[in-house]
Design an enzyme around this catalytic site. Structure first.
Site, short mmCIF file in Angstrom:
data_model
loop_
_atom_site.label_atom_id
_atom_site.label_comp_id
_atom_site.label_asym_id
_atom_site.label_seq_id
_atom_site.Cartn_x
_atom_site.Cartn_y
_atom_site.Cartn_z
N TYR A 190 -15.70 3.44 8.63
CA TYR A 190 -14.24 3.26 8.58
C TYR A 190 -13.62 3.56 9.95
O TYR A 190 -12.85 2.75 10.49
CB TYR A 190 -13.66 4.16 7.49
CG TYR A 190 -12.16 4.33 7.54
CD1 TYR A 190 -11.30 3.32 7.13
CD2 TYR A 190 -11.59 5.52 8.01
CE1 TYR A 190 -9.92 3.48 7.18
CE2 TYR A 190 -10.22 5.70 8.06
CZ TYR A 190 -9.39 4.67 7.65
OH TYR A 190 -8.03 4.83 7.71
N ALA A 247 -4.97 -2.30 5.55
CA ALA A 247 -6.27 -1.78 6.01
C ALA A 247 -7.24 -1.70 4.84
O ALA A 247 -6.84 -1.67 3.69
CB ALA A 247 -6.09 -0.39 6.62
N TYR A 248 -8.51 -1.66 5.21
CA TYR A 248 -9.57 -1.28 4.28
C TYR A 248 -9.65 0.24 4.41
O TYR A 248 -9.98 0.75 5.48
CB TYR A 248 -10.89 -1.94 4.70
CG TYR A 248 -12.05 -1.54 3.82
CD1 TYR A 248 -12.58 -2.43 2.87
CD2 TYR A 248 -12.63 -0.28 3.92
CE1 TYR A 248 -13.64 -2.06 2.05
CE2 TYR A 248 -13.68 0.09 3.11
CZ TYR A 248 -14.18 -0.79 2.18
OH TYR A 248 -15.21 -0.42 1.37
N THR A 249 -9.31 0.99 3.36
CA THR A 249 -9.15 2.45 3.50
C THR A 249 -10.13 3.27 2.66
O THR A 249 -9.97 4.49 2.56
CB THR A 249 -7.70 2.88 3.12
OG1 THR A 249 -7.41 2.39 1.81
CG2 THR A 249 -6.68 2.35 4.10
N LEU A 271 1.55 3.48 2.39
CA LEU A 271 2.44 3.58 3.54
C LEU A 271 3.43 2.42 3.56
O LEU A 271 4.63 2.61 3.82
CB LEU A 271 1.62 3.59 4.84
CG LEU A 271 2.45 3.61 6.12
CD1 LEU A 271 3.33 4.87 6.19
CD2 LEU A 271 1.57 3.51 7.35
N LYS A 273 -11.70 0.97 12.48
CA LYS A 273 -10.30 1.18 12.91
C LYS A 273 -10.22 1.23 14.43
O LYS A 273 -9.27 0.71 15.02
CB LYS A 273 -9.74 2.47 12.29
CG LYS A 273 -9.55 2.43 10.78
CD LYS A 273 -8.45 1.46 10.32
CE LYS A 273 -7.08 1.89 10.75
NZ LYS A 273 -6.05 0.95 10.22
N GLY A 316 0.84 -1.19 0.00
CA GLY A 316 0.00 0.00 0.00
C GLY A 316 0.88 1.24 0.00
O GLY A 316 2.10 1.15 -0.04
N THR A 353 -5.96 5.81 12.78
CA THR A 353 -6.41 7.01 12.09
C THR A 353 -6.99 8.09 13.00
O THR A 353 -7.53 7.77 14.06
CB THR A 353 -7.48 6.62 11.04
OG1 THR A 353 -8.03 7.80 10.47
CG2 THR A 353 -8.61 5.81 11.65
N1 NAP Z 1 -4.73 7.12 3.62
C1 NAP Z 1 -4.98 7.95 4.63
O1 NAP Z 1 -5.28 9.15 4.44
C2 NAP Z 1 -4.88 7.48 6.06
C3 NAP Z 1 -5.18 8.38 7.08
C4 NAP Z 1 -5.09 7.94 8.40
C5 NAP Z 1 -4.69 6.64 8.68
N2 NAP Z 1 -4.43 5.79 7.66
C6 NAP Z 1 -4.03 4.42 7.99
O2 NAP Z 1 -2.72 4.22 7.49
C7 NAP Z 1 -2.52 2.83 7.17
C8 NAP Z 1 -1.96 2.70 5.77
O3 NAP Z 1 -2.91 3.24 4.84
P1 NAP Z 1 -2.54 3.52 3.32
O4 NAP Z 1 -2.90 4.92 3.04
O5 NAP Z 1 -1.17 3.00 3.04
O6 NAP Z 1 -3.66 2.58 2.64
P2 NAP Z 1 -3.57 1.73 1.30
O7 NAP Z 1 -2.72 2.39 0.30
O8 NAP Z 1 -5.00 1.44 0.97
O9 NAP Z 1 -2.83 0.42 1.77
C9 NAP Z 1 -3.46 -0.59 2.50
C10 NAP Z 1 -2.92 -1.90 2.00
O10 NAP Z 1 -3.58 -2.95 2.71
C11 NAP Z 1 -3.86 -3.96 1.75
N3 NAP Z 1 -4.95 -4.81 2.19
C12 NAP Z 1 -6.28 -4.60 2.09
N4 NAP Z 1 -6.95 -5.67 2.54
C13 NAP Z 1 -6.02 -6.58 2.91
C14 NAP Z 1 -6.10 -7.89 3.42
N5 NAP Z 1 -7.27 -8.51 3.63
N6 NAP Z 1 -4.94 -8.54 3.71
C15 NAP Z 1 -3.75 -7.96 3.49
N7 NAP Z 1 -3.62 -6.72 2.99
C16 NAP Z 1 -4.74 -6.04 2.70
C17 NAP Z 1 -4.25 -3.18 0.51
O11 NAP Z 1 -4.22 -3.99 -0.65
P3 NAP Z 1 -5.23 -3.65 -1.86
O12 NAP Z 1 -4.99 -2.20 -2.22
O13 NAP Z 1 -4.86 -4.64 -2.90
O14 NAP Z 1 -6.62 -3.86 -1.31
C18 NAP Z 1 -3.16 -2.13 0.50
O15 NAP Z 1 -1.99 -2.60 -0.10
C19 NAP Z 1 -3.89 2.18 7.38
O16 NAP Z 1 -3.92 1.60 8.66
C20 NAP Z 1 -4.87 3.33 7.33
O17 NAP Z 1 -6.05 3.05 8.05
C21 NAP Z 1 -4.50 6.18 6.34
#
Ligand code: NAP
Length: 289
Positions: free
Chosen positions: A124, A59-61, A12, A128, A10, A100
């Site tokens: 969401y 995560a499911y984001t 991050l 979380k 993902g 988050t």
């Molecule tokens: N993005 C934001 O603005 C934000 C803000 C606050 C906190 N966060 C937190 O930061 C963390 C990283 O987020 P990110 O932005 O890097 O999100 P991301 O780009 O959506 O990455 C999440 C990764 O988790 C994978 N994933 C989903 N379902 C899965 C499963 N069942 N088993 C294994 N892997 C799975 C996804 O794969 P697929 O893409 O193939 O589904 C993706 O590679 C998360 O905990 C998120 O809640 C994000």
């Protein structure tokens, strides 16, 4: 140090693996190799690696879609988080779990401390928060919950990439100006996670974002200015500030979700860059890519 990262592909997860220090042995399975909803597979993979630390970036984001896919969001963000924590503890590892600002609601207009009352406004955020609670119960004294916000980076889909695309395609944009938070570069969050990984006695809930505050409108405006300066955008575009009511979304979002990082700065021995400095660095990387 042996580090096992879940969700390594993902936005991050990629920033985290790319920032790996020299002395680390890294395990970074894909989602196909390790699906967090499959407890036996998670347990076996982590047992075989015998890591010191498990970092959960999976995560499911999809914040709006989660309103209609509650079961999937909870299966990944709550049950999946628990499976990872259980497997880590069974293998004798610590857990660093990413969470988050959306665990908070509309209760404050000053930065939230890690101990402040949570009150998620959307599915969401609720999923979380359930994940945080399960990880802390399973890995008491062995888990760091690292809450972050408004994440963007070179990799993956995010607000920065969407804005750059829309700014090239459209003649004007409307962006919400009454939601306040802190844009955070995945690269600076990655440094904070590595710092947490290197501190074996660290546990509990921490907050990490870049420094400063902004509305989505301010963030978009800064993207425009920096992208123009770097030649990533050929023409200036007019951006209009609008109210949340004028941009209806499936999920409700907090008006103010700035995270207080005072404790984390001391605990991690790091100072976050101002969000605007980090934004410029990310755009420079995109311009040079
Ligand atoms: N993005 C934001 O603005 C934000 C803000 C606050 C906190 N966060 C937190 O930061 C963390 C990283 O987020 P990110 O932005 O890097 O999100 P991301 O780009 O959506 O990455 C999440 C990764 O988790 C994978 N994933 C989903 N379902 C899965 C499963 N069942 N088993 C294994 N892997 C799975 C996804 O794969 P697929 O893409 O193939 O589904 C993706 O590679 C998360 O905990 C998120 O809640 C994000």
């Amino acid at each position: 140090m042996k580090v096992f990262v879940v969700g390594a592909h993902g936005q991050l997860g990629k920033a985290f693996t790319l920032a790996m220090p020299d002395h680390v042995q890294l395990f970074a399975p894909t989602k196909n190799e390790l699906d967090v909803t499959k407890p036996d597979i998670v347990k076996r993979a982590i047992h075989e690696a015998q890591p010191d630390v498990v970092v959960n970036c999976a995560a499911y984001t999809r914040v709006d879609q989660a309103e209609q896919e509650q079961d999937e969001a909870f299966a990944i963000n709550a049950d999946g988080a628990a499976h990872v924590a259980q497997a880590a503890i069974a293998a004798g590892a610590r857990v660093i779990h990413i969470s988050t600002d959306y665990v908070f609601g509309d209760t404050q207009s000053t930065p939230y401390l890690p101990t402040d009352q949570t009150a998620p406004l959307n599915v969401y955020g609720a999923s979380k928060l359930a994940g945080e609670e399960r990880v802390l119960r399973i890995a008491t004294g062995r888990a760091v919950i690292l809450r972050t916000a408004w994440l963007y980076g070179r990799h993956g889909q995010n607000f920065l990439k969407t804005m750059l695309r829309l700014m090239r395609e459209k003649s004007e944009l409307r962006v919400v100006a009454d939601q306040i938070g802190t844009p955070t570069s995945a690269e600076s969050l990655a440094q904070a996670i590595w710092s947490a990984a290197a501190r074996p006695s660290l546990h509990g809930t921490l907050h990490w974002t870049d420094a400063g505050v902004a509305s989505w409108y301010d963030f978009a405006y800064a993207i425009k200015e920096e992208a123009l300066a770097l030649g990533l955008l050929a023409q200036p575009i007019r951006i209009h500030p609008i109210r949340s009511e004028d941009y209806p979304t499936l999920a409700r979002r907090p008006r103010y979700s700035v995270l207080d990082k005072t404790g984390s700065i001391a605990a991690l021995g790091l100072h976050p860059p101002h969000w605007r400095v980090a934004l410029r660095a990310t755009l420079k990387d995109l311009a040079n890519a």
